[in-house]
Design a protein around this motif. Sequence first.
Motif, PDB file in Angstrom:
ATOM      1  N   ASP A 346       0.828  -1.206   0.000  1.00  0.00           N
ATOM      2  CA  ASP A 346       0.000   0.000   0.000  1.00  0.00           C
ATOM      3  C   ASP A 346       0.862   1.256   0.000  1.00  0.00           C
ATOM      4  N   ARG A 347       1.878   1.205   0.874  1.00  0.00           N
ATOM      5  CA  ARG A 347       2.769   2.394   0.913  1.00  0.00           C
ATOM      6  C   ARG A 347       3.491   2.600  -0.426  1.00  0.00           C
ATOM      7  N   ALA A 348       3.964   1.510  -1.060  1.00  0.00           N
ATOM      8  CA  ALA A 348       4.667   1.628  -2.344  1.00  0.00           C
ATOM      9  C   ALA A 348       3.738   2.195  -3.413  1.00  0.00           C
ATOM     10  N   ARG A 349       2.465   1.722  -3.420  1.00  0.00           N
ATOM     11  CA  ARG A 349       1.517   2.237  -4.429  1.00  0.00           C
ATOM     12  C   ARG A 349       1.246   3.725  -4.201  1.00  0.00           C
ATOM     13  N   ALA A 350       1.094   4.085  -2.920  1.00  0.00           N
ATOM     14  CA  ALA A 350       0.833   5.500  -2.624  1.00  0.00           C
ATOM     15  C   ALA A 350       2.008   6.377  -3.065  1.00  0.00           C
ATOM     16  N   ALA A 351       3.215   5.891  -2.785  1.00  0.00           N
ATOM     17  CA  ALA A 351       4.414   6.657  -3.189  1.00  0.00           C
ATOM     18  C   ALA A 351       4.479   6.780  -4.698  1.00  0.00           C
ATOM     19  N   ALA A 352       4.163   5.693  -5.433  1.00  0.00           N
ATOM     20  CA  ALA A 352       4.202   5.726  -6.895  1.00  0.00           C
ATOM     21  C   ALA A 352       3.189   6.737  -7.425  1.00  0.00           C
ATOM     22  N   ARG A 353       1.957   6.732  -6.839  1.00  0.00           N
ATOM     23  CA  ARG A 353       0.945   7.679  -7.309  1.00  0.00           C
ATOM     24  C   ARG A 353       1.390   9.123  -7.046  1.00  0.00           C
ATOM     25  N   ALA A 354       1.997   9.358  -5.876  1.00  0.00           N
ATOM     26  CA  ALA A 354       2.466  10.730  -5.549  1.00  0.00           C
ATOM     27  C   ALA A 354       3.561  11.186  -6.517  1.00  0.00           C
ATOM     28  N   GLU A 355       4.475  10.264  -6.836  1.00  0.00           N
ATOM     29  CA  GLU A 355       5.566  10.608  -7.747  1.00  0.00           C
ATOM     30  C   GLU A 355       5.032  10.884  -9.156  1.00  0.00           C
ATOM     31  N   ILE A 356       4.029  10.038  -9.525  1.00  0.00           N
ATOM     32  CA  ILE A 356       3.412  10.260 -10.852  1.00  0.00           C
ATOM     33  C   ILE A 356       2.754  11.646 -10.895  1.00  0.00           C
ATOM     34  N   ALA A 357       2.110  12.038  -9.834  1.00  0.00           N
ATOM     35  CA  ALA A 357       1.456  13.361  -9.795  1.00  0.00           C
ATOM     36  C   ALA A 357       2.485  14.480  -9.898  1.00  0.00           C
ATOM     37  N   ARG A 358       3.612  14.289  -9.170  1.00  0.00           N
ATOM     38  CA  ARG A 358       4.652  15.338  -9.231  1.00  0.00           C
ATOM     39  C   ARG A 358       5.230  15.466 -10.642  1.00  0.00           C
ATOM     40  N   ILE A 359       5.501  14.307 -11.252  1.00  0.00           N
ATOM     41  CA  ILE A 359       6.082  14.338 -12.600  1.00  0.00           C
ATOM     42  C   ILE A 359       5.092  14.950 -13.592  1.00  0.00           C
ATOM     43  N   GLU A 360       3.775  14.631 -13.388  1.00  0.00           N
ATOM     44  CA  GLU A 360       2.767  15.199 -14.280  1.00  0.00           C
ATOM     45  C   GLU A 360       2.760  16.724 -14.184  1.00  0.00           C
ATOM     46  N   ARG A 361       2.925  17.266 -12.959  1.00  0.00           N
ATOM     47  CA  ARG A 361       2.973  18.729 -12.801  1.00  0.00           C
ATOM     48  C   ARG A 361       4.192  19.319 -13.531  1.00  0.00           C
ATOM     49  N   GLU A 362       5.340  18.678 -13.331  1.00  0.00           N
ATOM     50  CA  GLU A 362       6.549  19.182 -13.992  1.00  0.00           C
ATOM     51  C   GLU A 362       6.437  19.061 -15.511  1.00  0.00           C
ATOM     52  N   ARG A 363       5.769  17.969 -15.949  1.00  0.00           N
ATOM     53  CA  ARG A 363       5.613  17.810 -17.396  1.00  0.00           C
ATOM     54  C   ARG A 363       4.710  18.916 -17.962  1.00  0.00           C
ATOM     55  N   ARG A 364       3.657  19.265 -17.212  1.00  0.00           N
ATOM     56  CA  ARG A 364       2.803  20.364 -17.686  1.00  0.00           C
ATOM     57  C   ARG A 364       3.584  21.679 -17.764  1.00  0.00           C
ATOM     58  N   ASP A 365       4.410  21.931 -16.735  1.00  0.00           N
ATOM     59  CA  ASP A 365       5.257  23.144 -16.769  1.00  0.00           C
ATOM     60  C   ASP A 365       6.200  23.115 -17.968  1.00  0.00           C
ATOM     61  N   LEU A 366       6.746  21.926 -18.217  1.00  0.00           N
ATOM     62  CA  LEU A 366       7.679  21.812 -19.346  1.00  0.00           C
ATOM     63  C   LEU A 366       6.964  22.049 -20.669  1.00  0.00           C
ATOM     64  N   PHE A 367       5.710  21.513 -20.775  1.00  0.00           N
ATOM     65  CA  PHE A 367       4.911  21.777 -21.978  1.00  0.00           C
ATOM     66  C   PHE A 367       4.746  23.285 -22.199  1.00  0.00           C
ATOM     67  N   SER A 368       4.450  23.995 -21.113  1.00  0.00           N
ATOM     68  CA  SER A 368       4.241  25.439 -21.207  1.00  0.00           C
ATOM     69  C   SER A 368       5.525  26.150 -21.657  1.00  0.00           C
ATOM     70  N   THR A 369       6.654  25.743 -21.042  1.00  0.00           N
ATOM     71  CA  THR A 369       7.946  26.370 -21.403  1.00  0.00           C
ATOM     72  C   THR A 369       8.296  26.095 -22.854  1.00  0.00           C
ATOM     73  N   ILE A 370       8.060  24.827 -23.284  1.00  0.00           N
ATOM     74  CA  ILE A 370       8.356  24.489 -24.681  1.00  0.00           C
ATOM     75  C   ILE A 370       7.504  25.342 -25.623  1.00  0.00           C
ATOM     76  N   GLY A 371       6.252  25.558 -25.254  1.00  0.00           N
ATOM     77  CA  GLY A 371       5.387  26.391 -26.092  1.00  0.00           C
ATOM     78  C   GLY A 371       5.928  27.809 -26.224  1.00  0.00           C
ATOM     79  N   LEU A 372       6.373  28.382 -25.084  1.00  0.00           N
ATOM     80  CA  LEU A 372       6.942  29.736 -25.124  1.00  0.00           C
ATOM     81  C   LEU A 372       8.182  29.783 -25.996  1.00  0.00           C
ATOM     82  N   LEU A 373       9.063  28.782 -25.820  1.00  0.00           N
ATOM     83  CA  LEU A 373      10.295  28.760 -26.616  1.00  0.00           C
ATOM     84  C   LEU A 373       9.992  28.601 -28.104  1.00  0.00           C
ATOM     85  N   GLU A 374       9.003  27.762 -28.424  1.00  0.00           N
ATOM     86  CA  GLU A 374       8.669  27.573 -29.840  1.00  0.00           C
ATOM     87  C   GLU A 374       8.139  28.868 -30.446  1.00  0.00           C
TER      88      GLU A 374
END
Length: 631
Positions: A346-374
């Motif tokens: 249970d703890r491992a699954r919770a940690a995986a979901r939290a990490e996935i959420a963090r990466i998703e946030r950073e990926r959205r930020d990266l999408f935004s930055t890439i758009g500005l650079l383009e």
Amino acid sequence: MIDRLIFRHLSFVGEGKAPAHLTFEAGVNVVYGASNTGKSFTLAALKFVLGASTPLPVIEQMEGYTGVLLGIDIPRTGEATLYRAITGGGIRLYRGLYVEMPVDVEARALAPEHDAAREDNLSRLVLMGLGLDGKKIVRNENGEKNSFTLRSLDPFMFVDEGSIIDGRSPILSGQVVAATPEKNALKLLLTGQDDSAVVAVVPAKIKKARREGQRELLEQWIGEIDVQIDALGVTRQELAHQSVRLEDRLNDLGSDLMRRQGRIDHTTQERRRMLDARDRTAAQTREIELTLARFARLMEVYESDIARLGALEQGGHLLLARLDRPCPLCGATAEHHHNDGKRDVDRARAAARAEIARIERERRDLFSTIGLLERDGAGHLVLLRKQRARIAAAERLLAFLRPDESGLRQTYEDRIEKRDALRDQLKLFDERDRLAVQLSQVIGAKPEPKQHLSVGIDGPTGHALAVKIQEVLEAWKFPGTPVVSFDPQSQDIRIAGKERRANGKGVRAVLHSAFKVAVMLVCQERGLPHPGMLVLDTPLLTYREPVKVPRHGDLTTDERALAATTLHEYFYQHLASLADRAQFIIIENSDPPAAVSQGVTVHLFTGVEGDGRMGLFPSIDEAGAGASDLQ
């Protein structure tokens, strides 16, 4: 302390006109830039304010200006300002330095011509300060003497472009009657000995023979000139009218050529600016592309991490599903089986979901930055296309302007040649008048005894001068081994036995400059008077670009060898090292090397209105401004 002259500034003034002001420092000063901007005119103006009888050249830019102010340090007088009207006449001296006409300041009137019997002339004022007042030099082989004047110092203070490349000795003007005083002026400077003790004694028999020979020769010359004049087929008045019309046309062509050259220079500068801007934009575009590539790789890492963590969470889910089933080993049901692994999963699954959420946030930020650079990259590409278009437009304009300017320049040079030919023809009449006057003087002269005079410097003095010239050339890194000797016959130097006049124009200019600098140094080292300042017009002609200075032609072999060296750098370095004992004003077409910029005061005449200083005189708009508007 060395008694010497120091020029502080040159200023043209006129009512309602902004002063045309040029400052000088005590060391090395360089005035360079485009043609027809007043560089050589500066030298003529300095001589004029110091009392020269030659009037100032009439140029369009001088319209409205009425006088010239020269700030100067004179030994025994101190800082002073000399004023002379542009039309000539007398000179006024003001105590202190003024770049504009002094108001309510007492002035001392000085005559421009030397007068040994009076002290109210500029020549004696300067000579007294330098310790040369009252000196005498012979003016001919009869032993007749003239006073040493400020004009006698001109060859050692001012070297114009024509003199610096001339094949004659640096101390000779080419006028036969002036040769003796010119040679003895050098002797006075280098030895401190004048010709006061010379007594004119000429044997009557020899004098009579000479007079008869002069008469025959003058008559022969006049006869030869008459033949040439008859061959012309035109009168003196017709030639004079042709010369005036041609001069007017040349002035028009010169103004037109200056405007066209200014347009070419402006377009060239604009093209250079666009090239620099294009390079910057291209560099920024490449940087954006590299950043986008790095971000794409980072996005791949994010997606890989999300996939990996998703697999881990899904695996945990499957594992938990199996934990509710009977144990495969003992058959016990889940409630009777001891198992702590469920909490870990249970703890491992919770940690995986939290990490996935963090990466998703950073990926959205990266999408935004890439758009500005383009978007930024797209903007740079648009700007790059515009800049390339402007560069191409400038190149097309230059391709259109240059042939037109070249054709006009050729026409101008053809008219110059025709004008010179007319002047040479007019000189025939002037020469005949001069010879006729001499003939009448010879015929009417009474027999006089002749004196044999020793003219010019002696052998030891000539050797000492040659040694110093060699030291100067070595300091300038003159190519090869410049073994210098002095030729008493020509009153000039030889380099490794080769006459100075046998070299190309650019090499002659360098050697002439070394000659004049060496004279100054010998005088100072011997404690003898010298003005301590030198104005050289185009001493580094060897480094010319023939396309820009066509009247001097292509470089000769010895000029090419000299141009391949860094002599011009050592030339300025050496002069700068003498700043505490001499002032130099160098007039050139090109700027001094960047390596010697320290210790050198530089004035650039761009020749282009609105681009720095246009020339000695301000542009028409600036010239109309009041003096208080001048920055």
